[in-house]
Design an enzyme around this catalytic site. Structure first.
Site, short mmCIF file in Angstrom:
data_model
loop_
_atom_site.label_atom_id
_atom_site.label_comp_id
_atom_site.label_asym_id
_atom_site.label_seq_id
_atom_site.Cartn_x
_atom_site.Cartn_y
_atom_site.Cartn_z
N LYS A 13 0.83 -1.21 0.00
CA LYS A 13 0.00 0.00 0.00
C LYS A 13 0.87 1.27 0.00
O LYS A 13 0.69 2.15 -0.81
CB LYS A 13 -0.93 0.03 1.23
CG LYS A 13 -1.84 -1.18 1.37
CD LYS A 13 -2.74 -1.08 2.60
CE LYS A 13 -2.02 -1.05 3.94
NZ LYS A 13 -1.28 -2.28 4.28
N ARG A 88 -9.98 1.12 8.00
CA ARG A 88 -9.62 -0.23 8.41
C ARG A 88 -10.76 -0.94 9.13
O ARG A 88 -10.60 -2.08 9.54
CB ARG A 88 -8.42 -0.15 9.37
CG ARG A 88 -7.08 -0.52 8.75
CD ARG A 88 -6.02 -0.30 9.80
NE ARG A 88 -4.81 -1.02 9.55
CZ ARG A 88 -3.72 -0.49 8.99
NH1 ARG A 88 -3.71 0.74 8.59
NH2 ARG A 88 -2.64 -1.22 8.87
N ARG A 127 11.69 -5.03 5.47
CA ARG A 127 11.27 -3.64 5.19
C ARG A 127 12.09 -2.64 6.00
O ARG A 127 12.33 -2.81 7.18
CB ARG A 127 9.78 -3.50 5.53
CG ARG A 127 9.32 -2.06 5.63
CD ARG A 127 7.84 -1.92 5.44
NE ARG A 127 7.04 -2.21 6.62
CZ ARG A 127 5.73 -2.01 6.68
NH1 ARG A 127 5.07 -1.55 5.62
NH2 ARG A 127 5.07 -2.28 7.76
N ARG A 161 10.62 -0.47 11.43
CA ARG A 161 9.48 -0.32 12.33
C ARG A 161 9.51 -1.40 13.40
O ARG A 161 9.62 -2.57 13.07
CB ARG A 161 8.18 -0.37 11.53
CG ARG A 161 7.87 0.97 10.89
CD ARG A 161 6.72 0.92 9.97
NE ARG A 161 5.57 0.19 10.51
CZ ARG A 161 4.44 0.05 9.86
NH1 ARG A 161 4.30 0.58 8.66
NH2 ARG A 161 3.45 -0.61 10.39
N ARG A 172 -1.26 -8.04 14.01
CA ARG A 172 -1.68 -7.15 12.91
C ARG A 172 -2.43 -7.95 11.85
O ARG A 172 -3.40 -7.47 11.28
CB ARG A 172 -0.46 -6.43 12.31
CG ARG A 172 0.10 -5.37 13.25
CD ARG A 172 1.50 -4.96 12.88
NE ARG A 172 1.57 -4.35 11.56
CZ ARG A 172 2.70 -4.28 10.85
NH1 ARG A 172 3.82 -4.78 11.34
NH2 ARG A 172 2.71 -3.69 9.68
P1 ADP Z 1 0.96 -1.32 7.44
O1 ADP Z 1 1.56 -0.36 6.44
O2 ADP Z 1 1.94 -2.36 7.79
O3 ADP Z 1 -0.36 -1.83 6.97
P2 ADP Z 1 0.28 1.00 9.06
O4 ADP Z 1 1.47 1.88 9.05
O5 ADP Z 1 -0.82 1.35 8.10
O6 ADP Z 1 0.74 -0.52 8.79
O7 ADP Z 1 -0.34 0.91 10.51
C1 ADP Z 1 0.48 0.65 11.62
C2 ADP Z 1 -0.38 0.58 12.86
O8 ADP Z 1 -1.05 1.85 13.06
C3 ADP Z 1 -1.51 -0.44 12.82
O9 ADP Z 1 -1.06 -1.72 13.24
C4 ADP Z 1 -2.51 0.18 13.81
O10 ADP Z 1 -2.09 -0.04 15.16
C5 ADP Z 1 -2.37 1.67 13.55
N1 ADP Z 1 -3.30 2.12 12.51
C6 ADP Z 1 -2.98 2.62 11.28
N2 ADP Z 1 -4.08 2.96 10.60
C7 ADP Z 1 -5.14 2.66 11.40
C8 ADP Z 1 -6.55 2.75 11.24
N3 ADP Z 1 -7.11 3.22 10.11
N4 ADP Z 1 -7.33 2.35 12.28
C9 ADP Z 1 -6.80 1.89 13.43
N5 ADP Z 1 -5.48 1.74 13.63
C10 ADP Z 1 -4.63 2.13 12.63
P1 ADP Z 2 2.20 -1.79 3.29
O1 ADP Z 2 2.20 -0.28 3.23
O2 ADP Z 2 1.01 -2.40 2.59
O3 ADP Z 2 2.38 -2.33 4.67
P2 ADP Z 2 4.79 -1.60 1.94
O4 ADP Z 2 4.48 -0.79 0.71
O5 ADP Z 2 5.51 -0.93 3.03
O6 ADP Z 2 3.45 -2.34 2.45
O7 ADP Z 2 5.61 -2.89 1.44
C1 ADP Z 2 6.16 -3.80 2.41
C2 ADP Z 2 7.58 -4.20 1.99
O8 ADP Z 2 7.50 -5.02 0.81
C3 ADP Z 2 8.47 -3.02 1.62
O9 ADP Z 2 9.79 -3.33 2.06
C4 ADP Z 2 8.40 -2.94 0.11
O10 ADP Z 2 9.63 -2.44 -0.44
C5 ADP Z 2 8.19 -4.39 -0.28
N1 ADP Z 2 7.30 -4.57 -1.45
C6 ADP Z 2 6.21 -3.85 -1.77
N2 ADP Z 2 5.63 -4.34 -2.91
C7 ADP Z 2 6.38 -5.40 -3.29
C8 ADP Z 2 6.31 -6.34 -4.38
N3 ADP Z 2 5.35 -6.28 -5.32
N4 ADP Z 2 7.24 -7.31 -4.42
C9 ADP Z 2 8.19 -7.38 -3.47
N5 ADP Z 2 8.32 -6.53 -2.43
C10 ADP Z 2 7.43 -5.55 -2.33
#
Ligand code: ADP
Ligand code: ADP
Ligand code: ZN
Length: 216
Positions: A13, A88, A127, A161, A172
């Site tokens: 994302k 979410r 990551r 992170r 998560r």
């Molecule tokens: P990821 O990119 O791995 O999906 P995020 O950075 O979006 O993770 O979120 C990290 C943490 O922040 C989540 O595990 C949650 O604790 C909190 N968080 C983020 N967005 C939301 C949301 N829309 N509602 C509730 N908690 C959230």
């Molecule tokens: P999210 O925001 O959904 O938690 P991220 O965009 O941070 O996910 O991606 C998680 C990790 O996977 C990052 O280290 C990113 O560089 C890697 N990544 C993202 N898309 C791909 C893909 N299509 N193939 C391999 N690695 C990916």
């Protein structure tokens, strides 16, 4: 253009929201990044959010919704937004619709990135991001062109992170399955949900997203 990127942790994302944001010149609004900024600034909200984030649990809807509502009210969000990590829960999805409706706006595309659990674990264990500009990387899949130097801002400071640890990640993933996945039917009923194979290589995923939003 108003787009939501949906998917489990590690689905890509943030990666794609960042690129679309640059391509289309609309802000990338990531609720996780907003919470992490509050944590850094040690605000009251940051302290509260940290107690949930460190366990891999969702932050309560009420505070999350009001934080995002405030961000969406800022002038740069007037022309469009790429939402990453919000909504979410169904409660958040409904609140977003109300916020937009008040301004006679709506979401154009909800794009779900589908990735299996094995891949999620591999992605999140590798990551990291630039401490200075936030650019996201992966040790194996998208390392900086010059080792130890950020492609975007040339910084040599990188961060991991703490919630990418295996134990927190399990929670998560449960939160995704038990709360977030429930909003998929909400958007499919409205007819704006599209799914992409998020397991494909980054460039391919990006091309698919581009095709979906072309013309917007
Ligand atoms: P990821 O990119 O791995 O999906 P995020 O950075 O979006 O993770 O979120 C990290 C943490 O922040 C989540 O595990 C949650 O604790 C909190 N968080 C983020 N967005 C939301 C949301 N829309 N509602 C509730 N908690 C959230
Ligand atoms: P999210 O925001 O959904 O938690 P991220 O965009 O941070 O996910 O991606 C998680 C990790 O996977 C990052 O280290 C990113 O560089 C890697 N990544 C993202 N898309 C791909 C893909 N299509 N193939 C391999 N690695 C990916
Ligand atoms: Zn950087």
């Amino acid at each position: 253009m108003r787009i939501i990127l949906l998917g489990p942790p590690g689905a890509g994302k943030g990666t794609h929201a960042g690129t679309i944001s640059q391509l289309k010149n609309v802000p990338h609004v990531a609720s996780g990044d907003l919470f992490r900024k509050h944590q850094q600034d040690q605000t009251e909200l940051g302290v509260l959010a940290a107690s949930f984030m460190s366990k891999g649990e969702l932050v309560p809807d009420e505070v999350t919704i009001s934080m995002v509502e405030q961000r969406l009210g800022e002038p740069d969000c007037g022309q469009g937004i790429i939402l990453d990590g919000f909504p979410r829960t169904t409660e958040q999805a409904k609140a977003l619709d109300i916020m937009l409706k008040e301004k006679d706006l709506r979401i154009n595309h909800v794009i779900q990135l589908e990735v299996n659990e094995e891949e999620i674990v591999e992605r999140l264990s590798g990551r990291f991001s630039c401490t200075d500009c936030g650019m996201g990387y992966h040790e194996k899949f998208s390392a900086p062109a010059n080792k130890g130097i950020c492609d975007k801002c040339k910084s040599t400071n990188f961060t991991r992170r703490s919630d990418d640890s295996p134990k927190t990640l399990r929670n998560r993933l449960s939160a995704y399955k038990e709360q977030t996945a429930l909003i998929l039917p909400y958007y499919s009923t409205k007819g704006c949900l599209k799914s992409i194979d998020g397991m494909a290589e980054m460039d391919i995923v990006f091309d698919e997203i581009k095709k979906m939003i072309d013309g917007d």
